[in-house]
Design an enzyme around this catalytic site. Structure first.
Site, PDB file in Angstrom:
ATOM      1  N   SER A 266       2.926   1.772  -5.941  1.00 37.76           N
ATOM      2  CA  SER A 266       2.441   2.361  -7.183  1.00 37.76           C
ATOM      3  C   SER A 266       2.151   1.277  -8.233  1.00 37.76           C
ATOM      4  O   SER A 266       1.382   0.358  -7.968  1.00 37.76           O
ATOM      5  CB  SER A 266       3.491   3.369  -7.662  1.00 37.76           C
ATOM      6  OG  SER A 266       3.060   4.065  -8.771  1.00 37.76           O
TER       7      SER A 266
ATOM      8  N   ASP B 197      -1.950  12.250  -2.123  1.00 37.67           N
ATOM      9  CA  ASP B 197      -1.410  11.490  -3.251  1.00 37.67           C
ATOM     10  C   ASP B 197      -2.297  11.702  -4.460  1.00 37.67           C
ATOM     11  O   ASP B 197      -3.437  11.257  -4.492  1.00 37.67           O
ATOM     12  CB  ASP B 197      -1.366  10.008  -2.859  1.00 37.67           C
ATOM     13  CG  ASP B 197      -0.569   9.167  -3.833  1.00 37.67           C
ATOM     14  OD1 ASP B 197      -0.523   9.531  -5.024  1.00 37.67           O
ATOM     15  OD2 ASP B 197       0.001   8.158  -3.405  1.00 37.67           O
TER      16      ASP B 197
ATOM     17  N   HIS C  99       2.626  10.698  -3.162  1.00 38.70           N
ATOM     18  CA  HIS C  99       3.065   9.439  -3.768  1.00 38.70           C
ATOM     19  C   HIS C  99       4.484   8.999  -3.385  1.00 38.70           C
ATOM     20  O   HIS C  99       4.720   7.836  -3.112  1.00 38.70           O
ATOM     21  CB  HIS C  99       2.953   9.561  -5.281  1.00 38.70           C
ATOM     22  CG  HIS C  99       2.696   8.270  -5.972  1.00 38.70           C
ATOM     23  ND1 HIS C  99       1.529   7.554  -5.804  1.00 38.70           N
ATOM     24  CD2 HIS C  99       3.457   7.542  -6.817  1.00 38.70           C
ATOM     25  CE1 HIS C  99       1.588   6.460  -6.525  1.00 38.70           C
ATOM     26  NE2 HIS C  99       2.745   6.423  -7.151  1.00 38.70           N
TER      27      HIS C  99
END
Ligand SMILES: *[C@@H]1O[C@H](CO)[C@@H](O)[C@H](O)[C@H]1NC(C)=O
Ligand SMILES: *[C@@H]1O[C@H](CO)[C@@H](O)[C@H](O)[C@H]1NC(C)=O
Ligand SMILES: *[C@@H]1O[C@H](CO)[C@@H](O)[C@H](O)[C@H]1NC(C)=O
Length: 421
Positions: A188, A363, A396
């Site tokens: 991320s 995601d 995610h």
């Protein structure tokens, strides 16, 4: 002002919930996000470092270090120098690898599953010299040579500073200890800061390769759902109650009262269903373990600066990968010598720099369309130096916590890293 702040609020809310997935609605309805189950690995006491927690008892050696950044932040870094059985191969000159967490998380995030599923421990067992980063502002990195986290000036940074100071300081430190080039694994925001720094030529001499999980560089495709929900849900009053209506630097503490109140108020609005909006924002994580999610809620999420969230929301709004926008042309001129903040040009990343990129079909933060944009900006990269994995049913948080991430993603990370030796 409130109008331009709400995307950052929405984003903050979004980032907060994206990792905890659908449990946020549960947590809120119980009145406290943190008042959730126990069991599983033991969270460290607030004063102890990460080594004092779970994974030392799993039988791994663990060392704590402090690294001071050029701008004075004191960062906590952990090292797992070897596998559980002492060796794990690799000989005496083990390959160092730095693992960098994302926003609203810290190094603990990688250690919440049973040990055989945790990336740092898997790498250690496979002969790597593993280092775990903790960005400024998170629980063990809330220290500075002169500033106090209780004051605004401690929080006067965006992710630009993570790329400019935090990651380079930690890499310099590891390089000093090992004398070797370092592999990097980021998730991320941990991918964004590496890409940004690499594009400015910063880490190039210290890094051997980078594995990027749920990569973030462009966030344009988050704007639609965010905009819809924001328009539906936010009012100036809530913006104010969350304390984010000003440009003043400030801590964004997801466990703090103002943010909790904000989320509560958001979920109380007629017509807003937190359960649905979470799914709409994040995509649905496929494979999280309930116990791990409970542990996450108990030990994470971690604070960041409001400027970091504002900066991320600027990426969503403007569709460009650029430095923090002060919002006032004169301020930008003062800081950058231009009315517009400088862009990070990813085509400056050396074309022969080995990159592994893994992203998920569900995601919503690292949306496949935005990943395509990222890949497009790397289109001149040497074909043999860019490996892309697409995991159809991952969202995610799956990349750090899924029960099957070991088989689906980490095995690929391992073979990528082993190929670099
Ligand atoms: C889920 O986590 C618990 C507690 O760490 C563990 O005992 C269990 O084996 C995990 N389940 C799976 C499917 O990994
Ligand atoms: C934050 O930093 C900027 C420089 O980047 C400075 O102009 C401003 O006064 C600082 N604000 C606080 C509250 O420290
Ligand atoms: C990025 O750099 C490349 C050359 O490395 C150049 O061709 C391109 O125009 C630059 N893009 C931006 C947006 O500045």
């Amino acid at each position: 002002m409130s109008a331009s702040s709400f995307p950052s609020l929405a984003l903050g809310c979004f980032l907060l919930v994206l990792v905890v997935g659908l449990r946020v609605a549960d947590g809120l309805s119980r009145g406290s996000m943190l008042d959730v189950g126990s069991g599983g690995p033991v969270a460290p006491p607030a004063t102890a470092g990460i080594c004092a927690s779970s994974f030392v008892t799993y039988g791994y050696k663990c060392q704590e270090f402090d690294v001071v950044t050029q701008d004075g932040y004191i960062l906590s870094v952990q090292r797992i120098p070897e596998g559980r059985t002492g060796g794990g191969g690799g000989g005496t000159n083990k390959q160092p690898v730095l693992i960098q967490h994302g926003v609203l998380a810290d190094g603990m995030t990688w250690l919440l599953n049973p040990p055989e599923q945790d990336l740092p421990l898997i790498l250690a067992d496979n002969g790597f010299d593993v280092w775990i980063a903790n960005s400024r502002g998170t629980r063990f990195s809330r220290r500075h040579t002169s500033l106090d986290p209780a004051n605004a000036d401690f929080w006067n940074w965006s992710w630009d500073e993570l790329a400019q100071f935090d990651v380079p300081a930690v890499l310099d430190f590891i390089h000093g200890k090992t004398g070797q080039k370092i592999d990097y694994v980021g998730h991320s925001l941990g991918t964004l800061v590496a890409l940004a720094a690499l594009s400015e030529g910063k880490l190039v001499d210290k890094l051997q390769s980078a594995a990027l999980l749920s990569p973030i560089a462009y966030l344009s495709h988050m704007t639609t759902p965010l905009g819809v929900v924001a328009a539906k849900s936010f009012s100036g009053e809530m913006v104010k109650s969350a304390g984010l209506a000003k440009f003043d630097p400030k801590e964004f503490d997801p466990k703090g009262e103002s943010v909790a109140n904000f989320l509560q108020a958001l979920c109380d609005i007629p017509g807003v269903n937190c359960y649905d909006s979470v799914a709409a924002f994040t995509g649905i994580n496929c494979c999280l373990n309930d116990s791990t999610v409970d542990l996450f809620l108990k030990t994470e999420p971690q604070p960041t600066s409001t400027k970091t969230l504002v900066h991320l929301s600027q990426m969503a709004r403007y569709g460009v990968l650029a430095k923090y926008n002060y919002g006032i042309p004169g301020f930008n001129v003062m800081h950058y010598g231009d009315v517009r903040p400088p862009v990070y040009n990813l085509s400056n990343i050396p074309r022969d720099f080995p990159i592994f990129l893994s992203h998920g079909g569900r995601d919503a933060l690292s949306d496949p369309k935005d990943v395509r944009h990222l890949l497009d900006s790397l289109k001149l990269h040497d074909v043999g130096k860019l490996t892309v994995q697409f995991v159809e049913n991952y969202a995610h948080a799956d990349f750090i916590m899924a029960v099957n991430a070991k088989d689906i993603v980490y095995s690929q990370v391992l073979s990528f890293l082993k190929n670099q030796r």
